[in-house]
Design a protein around this motif. Structure first.
Motif, short mmCIF file in Angstrom:
data_model
loop_
_atom_site.label_atom_id
_atom_site.label_comp_id
_atom_site.label_asym_id
_atom_site.label_seq_id
_atom_site.Cartn_x
_atom_site.Cartn_y
_atom_site.Cartn_z
N HIS A 166 41.35 -16.48 -3.30
CA HIS A 166 39.98 -16.80 -2.89
C HIS A 166 39.89 -16.75 -1.36
O HIS A 166 40.91 -16.76 -0.66
CB HIS A 166 39.53 -18.17 -3.42
CG HIS A 166 40.45 -19.31 -3.08
ND1 HIS A 166 40.21 -20.61 -3.48
CD2 HIS A 166 41.60 -19.36 -2.38
CE1 HIS A 166 41.18 -21.39 -3.04
NE2 HIS A 166 42.04 -20.67 -2.37
N SER A 168 38.79 -19.03 0.45
CA SER A 168 38.89 -20.37 1.05
C SER A 168 40.04 -20.44 2.05
O SER A 168 40.04 -21.30 2.94
CB SER A 168 39.07 -21.42 -0.05
OG SER A 168 37.99 -21.36 -0.95
N ARG A 192 43.27 -11.55 -8.35
CA ARG A 192 43.75 -12.47 -9.39
C ARG A 192 44.39 -11.69 -10.52
O ARG A 192 43.89 -10.62 -10.88
CB ARG A 192 42.61 -13.33 -9.94
CG ARG A 192 42.15 -14.35 -8.92
CD ARG A 192 41.13 -15.32 -9.45
NE ARG A 192 40.45 -15.96 -8.31
CZ ARG A 192 39.46 -16.82 -8.42
NH1 ARG A 192 39.01 -17.17 -9.60
NH2 ARG A 192 38.91 -17.34 -7.34
N GLN A 206 34.45 -11.93 -2.42
CA GLN A 206 33.78 -13.22 -2.28
C GLN A 206 33.15 -13.35 -0.90
O GLN A 206 33.53 -12.64 0.03
CB GLN A 206 34.79 -14.37 -2.42
CG GLN A 206 35.31 -14.56 -3.83
CD GLN A 206 36.16 -15.82 -3.96
OE1 GLN A 206 36.82 -16.24 -3.02
NE2 GLN A 206 36.13 -16.42 -5.13
N1 PHE Z 1 37.24 -20.93 -3.80
C1 PHE Z 1 36.46 -21.25 -4.97
C2 PHE Z 1 36.74 -20.21 -6.04
O1 PHE Z 1 37.21 -19.13 -5.71
C3 PHE Z 1 35.00 -21.31 -4.66
C4 PHE Z 1 34.64 -22.46 -3.75
C5 PHE Z 1 34.60 -22.25 -2.38
C6 PHE Z 1 34.30 -23.71 -4.25
C7 PHE Z 1 34.25 -23.29 -1.52
C8 PHE Z 1 33.96 -24.74 -3.42
C9 PHE Z 1 33.93 -24.53 -2.06
O2 PHE Z 1 36.48 -20.41 -7.21
#
Ligand code: PHE
Length: 339
Positions: A166, A168, A192, A206
């Protein structure tokens, strides 16, 4: 030999050239490699010395006349074609084939510009990451079952180096290196280990958002996401937040928008619920702030993450995620007129 040359000279003088084809005939008969002129020069080489002077003179005249005639006419025909090229301004132009952007690029650009309008700036990070940035710093403890939420590709069986699951991870990189206030939008590709089907792929895209400052609240998150939903899907779009779980946000939520196909009254697309899920979000967990040396007493923040494929599916009604990476021109061509 002298007579042959004289006969040829007469032939050259009376040869009429009225078209490019005739010019080409002339060239191949007299001037080409196997043409008459070369043939004569070959014969000339083996001529007895005493004849050379006389024959040489007339052979030279032939050569000059042939080349001059060829050149004059060549210029004529070239000019003609040139003037044709430039004079007829009413001729329709060559068709210009428009390229098209990939639908994922179109939607990524649109999402980014919506957030840029309210002060978010773009940040990017690496696709090959380490465990700290993808999991540990985001409050996924080692051996914690939450790691199974995202099936991970590891590189060379090294459990520390992996393809990010992700975006993040980019949050962590930025929070480690910058001081709040932070207001960023982070687009990127993620991976993934999932079986490929019409709904899932081993890679997708994303866009992550992060806002850290003093007194950032859940109301700010909600308002920001409502603004986004309406800019993206139209002014009448409704949103709803459902409680959810992510290790790095507390509280966490998933956001649905009113189905943009039936307007919320229920259809096959939204499985007759009137709602479709589009993103995950929440308030940044204090542990995550502390992991990046940001005081969780002083600062709060919100984060959200959305899948570009999902938004594209909704916007363009694409029902098979595999189409995005198959490079089928019949699919891609349909986006020619989009921005
Ligand atoms: N990183 C999470 C995902 O890939 C999405 C997410 C990002 C959720 C930021 C909360 C805050 O599913």
């Amino acid at each position: 030999m002298k007579e042959t040359i004289e006969q040829l000279l007469n032939k050259v003088r009376s040869f009429t050239i009225k078209s490019a084809e005739e010019l080409e005939q002339f060239r191949s008969e007299f001037l080409s490699k196997k043409g008459k002129l070369n043939e004569l020069f070959d014969q000339f080489k083996v001529l007895p010395k005493e004849q050379k002077k006389e024959v040489g003179q007339i052979l030279n005249i032939l050569k000059i006349e042939v080349t001059e005639k060829y050149e004059q006419h060549r210029n004529l025909f070239q000019q003609e074609t040139k003037s044709l090229d430039y004079n007829d301004l009413t001729r329709p132009s060559e068709p210009i084939h428009l390229g098209s952007r990939h639908p994922i690029s179109i939607v990524r650009k649109e999402i980014i510009s919506i957030f840029q309008r309210i002060g978010f700036v773009i940040s990017e990070g690496p696709e090959i990451e380490d465990d700290w940035h993808v999991f540990t710093a985001l409050n996924f403890p080692l051996e914690h079952p939450a790691r199974d939420m995202q099936d991970t590709f590891f590189i060379r069986r090294n459990p520390d180096i992996l393809l990010r699951t992700h975006t993040s991870s980019v949050q962590i990189r930025i929070m480690e290196s910058q001081k709040p206030p932070i207001r960023i939008i982070m687009p990127g590709r993620v991976y993934r280990n999932e079986a490929i089907s019409s709904r899932a792929h081993c890679f997708f895209h994303q866009v992550e958002g992060l806002y850290i400052d003093k007194k950032v609240s859940f109301a700010d998150l909600k308002q920001t996401l409502l603004y986004f939903a309406r800019e993206m899907f139209g002014i009448h779009t409704q949103i709803r937040l459902r409680p959810s779980y992510f290790p790095f946000t507390e509280p966490s939520a998933e956001m649905d928008i009113s189905c943009n196909l039936c307007g919320g009254s229920g259809c096959a697309f939204c499985k007759y619920t009137g709602w479709v899920e589009i993103l995950g979000c929440g308030m940044v967990d204090p542990n995550v702030l502390e992991n990046c040396n940001i005081s969780s007493k002083e600062y709060t923040g919100f984060a959200f993450g959305l899948g570009i494929e999902r938004i594209t599916n909704l916007k363009y009604r694409v029902n098979d995620i595999r189409l995005f990476s198959e490079n089928d021109i019949r699919f891609l061509k349909q986006f020619t007129s989009a921005i």
